[in-house]
Design a protein around this motif. Structure first.
Motif, mmCIF file in Angstrom:
data_model
loop_
_atom_site.group_PDB
_atom_site.id
_atom_site.type_symbol
_atom_site.label_atom_id
_atom_site.label_comp_id
_atom_site.label_asym_id
_atom_site.label_seq_id
_atom_site.Cartn_x
_atom_site.Cartn_y
_atom_site.Cartn_z
ATOM 1 N N ALA A 47 0.861 -1.181 0.000
ATOM 2 C CA ALA A 47 0.000 0.000 0.000
ATOM 3 C C ALA A 47 0.893 1.225 0.000
ATOM 4 C CB ALA A 47 -0.921 0.004 1.211
ATOM 5 N N LEU A 48 0.817 2.029 -1.059
ATOM 6 C CA LEU A 48 1.680 3.189 -1.231
ATOM 7 C C LEU A 48 0.840 4.457 -1.387
ATOM 8 C CD1 LEU A 48 4.194 1.782 -3.894
ATOM 9 C CD2 LEU A 48 4.436 1.738 -1.396
ATOM 10 N N GLU A 49 1.467 5.561 -1.059
ATOM 11 C CA GLU A 49 0.890 6.864 -1.370
ATOM 12 C C GLU A 49 0.676 6.954 -2.880
ATOM 13 O OE1 GLU A 49 2.334 11.544 -0.961
ATOM 14 O OE2 GLU A 49 3.670 9.880 -0.414
ATOM 15 N N ASP A 50 -0.499 7.397 -3.275
ATOM 16 C CA ASP A 50 -0.835 7.406 -4.703
ATOM 17 C C ASP A 50 -0.457 8.749 -5.330
ATOM 18 O OD1 ASP A 50 -1.730 6.581 -7.132
ATOM 19 O OD2 ASP A 50 -3.870 6.807 -6.666
ATOM 20 N N ALA A 51 0.829 9.062 -5.282
ATOM 21 C CA ALA A 51 1.308 10.327 -5.850
ATOM 22 C C ALA A 51 2.800 10.202 -6.095
ATOM 23 C CB ALA A 51 1.024 11.500 -4.909
ATOM 24 N N CYS A 52 3.207 10.307 -7.343
ATOM 25 C CA CYS A 52 4.627 10.200 -7.676
ATOM 26 C C CYS A 52 5.421 11.328 -7.006
ATOM 27 C CB CYS A 52 4.803 10.255 -9.194
ATOM 28 S SG CYS A 52 6.534 10.115 -9.732
ATOM 29 N N TRP A 53 6.588 10.977 -6.496
ATOM 30 C CA TRP A 53 7.475 11.948 -5.845
ATOM 31 C C TRP A 53 7.830 13.089 -6.788
ATOM 32 C CZ3 TRP A 53 12.551 12.928 -7.459
ATOM 33 C CH2 TRP A 53 13.345 13.691 -6.590
ATOM 34 N N HIS A 54 7.894 12.811 -8.066
ATOM 35 C CA HIS A 54 8.386 13.781 -9.042
ATOM 36 C C HIS A 54 7.391 14.913 -9.313
ATOM 37 C CE1 HIS A 54 9.332 14.647 -13.533
ATOM 38 N NE2 HIS A 54 10.124 15.393 -12.786
ATOM 39 N N HIS A 74 6.325 9.999 -16.212
ATOM 40 C CA HIS A 74 7.725 10.103 -16.618
ATOM 41 C C HIS A 74 8.532 8.821 -16.380
ATOM 42 C CE1 HIS A 74 6.723 14.459 -15.950
ATOM 43 N NE2 HIS A 74 7.299 14.521 -17.144
ATOM 44 N N GLY A 75 7.882 7.772 -15.907
ATOM 45 C CA GLY A 75 8.548 6.485 -15.836
ATOM 46 C C GLY A 75 9.376 6.228 -14.592
ATOM 47 N N LEU A 76 9.258 7.038 -13.536
ATOM 48 C CA LEU A 76 9.940 6.698 -12.296
ATOM 49 C C LEU A 76 9.391 5.372 -11.791
ATOM 50 C CD1 LEU A 76 10.324 9.914 -12.458
ATOM 51 C CD2 LEU A 76 10.679 9.752 -9.972
ATOM 52 N N VAL A 77 10.287 4.576 -11.188
ATOM 53 C CA VAL A 77 9.910 3.239 -10.739
ATOM 54 C C VAL A 77 10.049 3.166 -9.224
ATOM 55 C CG1 VAL A 77 10.399 0.774 -10.922
ATOM 56 C CG2 VAL A 77 10.678 2.253 -12.928
ATOM 57 N N TYR A 78 9.059 2.556 -8.553
ATOM 58 C CA TYR A 78 9.058 2.429 -7.091
ATOM 59 C C TYR A 78 8.878 0.968 -6.709
ATOM 60 C CZ TYR A 78 8.161 7.440 -7.333
ATOM 61 O OH TYR A 78 8.246 8.782 -7.604
ATOM 62 N N HIS A 86 14.415 3.673 -10.034
ATOM 63 C CA HIS A 86 14.844 4.080 -11.377
ATOM 64 C C HIS A 86 14.303 5.463 -11.682
ATOM 65 C CE1 HIS A 86 15.794 3.974 -15.661
ATOM 66 N NE2 HIS A 86 14.553 4.355 -15.899
ATOM 67 N N MET A 87 15.166 6.286 -12.298
ATOM 68 C CA MET A 87 14.765 7.601 -12.808
ATOM 69 C C MET A 87 15.167 7.686 -14.269
ATOM 70 S SD MET A 87 15.776 10.229 -9.734
ATOM 71 C CE MET A 87 14.760 10.324 -8.264
ATOM 72 N N PRO A 88 14.340 8.269 -15.111
ATOM 73 C CA PRO A 88 14.667 8.308 -16.540
ATOM 74 C C PRO A 88 15.851 9.236 -16.832
ATOM 75 C CG PRO A 88 12.754 9.668 -16.090
ATOM 76 C CD PRO A 88 13.065 8.949 -14.822
ATOM 77 N N SER A 89 16.678 8.821 -17.750
ATOM 78 C CA SER A 89 17.758 9.663 -18.295
ATOM 79 C C SER A 89 18.811 10.052 -17.277
ATOM 80 C CB SER A 89 17.163 10.934 -18.942
ATOM 81 O OG SER A 89 16.243 10.587 -19.958
ATOM 82 N N GLN A 90 18.967 9.286 -16.195
ATOM 83 C CA GLN A 90 20.050 9.569 -15.251
ATOM 84 C C GLN A 90 20.380 8.305 -14.473
ATOM 85 O OE1 GLN A 90 17.641 12.652 -13.051
ATOM 86 N NE2 GLN A 90 18.411 11.573 -11.247
ATOM 87 N N GLU A 91 21.648 8.171 -14.124
ATOM 88 C CA GLU A 91 22.102 6.998 -13.389
ATOM 89 C C GLU A 91 21.965 7.178 -11.891
ATOM 90 O OE1 GLU A 91 26.029 5.958 -14.537
ATOM 91 O OE2 GLU A 91 25.545 5.676 -16.655
ATOM 92 N N THR A 92 22.125 8.411 -11.410
ATOM 93 C CA THR A 92 22.048 8.665 -9.977
ATOM 94 C C THR A 92 20.604 8.899 -9.566
ATOM 95 O OG1 THR A 92 24.234 9.676 -10.009
ATOM 96 C CG2 THR A 92 22.842 10.128 -8.100
#
Length: 351
Positions: A47-54, A74-78, A86-92
């Protein structure tokens, strides 16, 4: 300072029936908070908060990849603990990138979520609705989305006098409104017990008993704060000893109810009717579920009309009768839970 919400957060709330949560994203609002739930591959529930951090887009608009949620914007993965992997277009990955994860317990055929301080999420505090899965009982239920304050549903269940007037064609008769009752309470519970002796059974119970004649009827309502009500109901042949504890000449059921606030004016009402007779008859289970559902639709109509009238008359104070004693105690117990969670200035002002 704004007034505290009318629902305590440090409590277990039913988010869904266990069968409702599959390996798919399931959105639900509880106590004004938006959640997304899903069943992991190991069978557990996240059960997660239904709002992307981004950008705060609801994660329920995204998709599952394995046991991880992919934001549909934007494809962030949790992962199932709410940590971004995972964040798109960056390794960190920004270490602050996470969404809140809520404690979950599956019990009594429901998925329960703890909305408050996770350190206080004791599974032993899950309300007791064990009849829902006890092999000595059979039954089923459903969910009603009611457009009213959840406490109005609690009020309705704590005073069954209304059966005489709202449900007269099925479970109500004059005896319900005229019978005396006893009210007791504890730190988290309130109980209303009503016995109706040597009465004509209403249509529903006459059909369940299947024998003619007068009956002794009982309704023992047990409230467990903040919003669970288990009602021990039934009839037995008059004079056969039911008030003294021998229910062998009767039929016994439980009406199991737990109400989950959605907003201050809407709630999810989970209910079931279970019985301890004719346990193998699935047809009877279905018939009873449909019959009780029709009865509860009558309640829904009354409660939503009541909420509309309250919204139109915001300064109106309720008047209480003796029949409201159980509901009044339930309200006191809810209020105490809310007050204990209030920040110190609000608590001092309340005192």
């Amino acid at each position: 300072m704004s007034a505290p919400k009318p629902f305590p957060m440090n409590a277990w709330y039913a988010a869904a029936w266990d069968a409702d949560i599959r390996h798919a994203l399931f959105a639900r609002t509880i106590c004004g908070k938006h959640l997304v739930l899903y069943r992991r591959s190991d069978g557990g529930v996240a059960a997660l908060e239904d709002a992307c951090w981004h950008r705060l887009v609801p994660l329920s608009k995204g998709r599952l990849e394995g046991d991880e949620v992919v934001c549909g914007y934007h494809g962030l993965v949790y992962n199932s603990q709410g940590r971004c992997t995972h964040m798109p277009s960056q390794e960190t990955i920004n270490p602050a990138a996470c969404v809140r994860s809520y404690p979950v317990v599956e019990r009594h055929r429901f998925v329960w979520v703890w909305m408050g301080d996770p350190a206080l999420a004791d599974p032993e505090l899950v309300p007791d609705l064990h009849w829902n899965h006890d092999p000595a009982w059979a039954g089923d239920g459903s969910t009603i989305h009611v457009q009213c304050d959840y406490r109005l549903v609690v009020d309705n269940l704590m005073d069954l006098t209304h059966e005489t007037f709202v449900h007269g064609s099925s479970i109500g008769n004059r005896a319900v409104a005229e019978a005396p009752f006893d009210v007791t309470h504890g730190d988290r519970t309130a109980t209303v017990a009503r016995w109706m002796r040597d009465i004509d059974p209403p249509p529903f119970w006459a059909a369940q008993l299947g024998r003619p004649g007068k009956v002794d009827r009982w309704q023992i309502i047990r409230f467990e704060a903040p919003c669970t009500v288990a009602i021990d109901v039934g009839v037995a042949l008059a004079g056969s000893g039911a008030p003294e504890g021998d229910r062998s000449q009767g039929v016994n059921g439980y009406v199991l109810n737990t109400i989950t606030p959605e907003t201050e004016r809407s709630c999810h009402y989970f209910w079931a009717f279970v019985r301890n007779y004719r346990l193998q008859e699935q047809r009877l289970t279905t018939e009873l579920r449909e019959g009780v559902s029709r009865i509860f639709r009558e309640d829904e109509e009354v409660l939503e009309a009541q909420q509309r009238a309250m919204d139109e008359n915001p300064g109106r104070v309720f008047y209480n009768l003796s029949i409201d004693a159980g509901a009044m105690w339930a309200r006191r117990l809810i209020d105490r839970m809310v007050e204990r969670e209030a920040p110190p200035p609000a608590r001092q002002a309340a005192e």
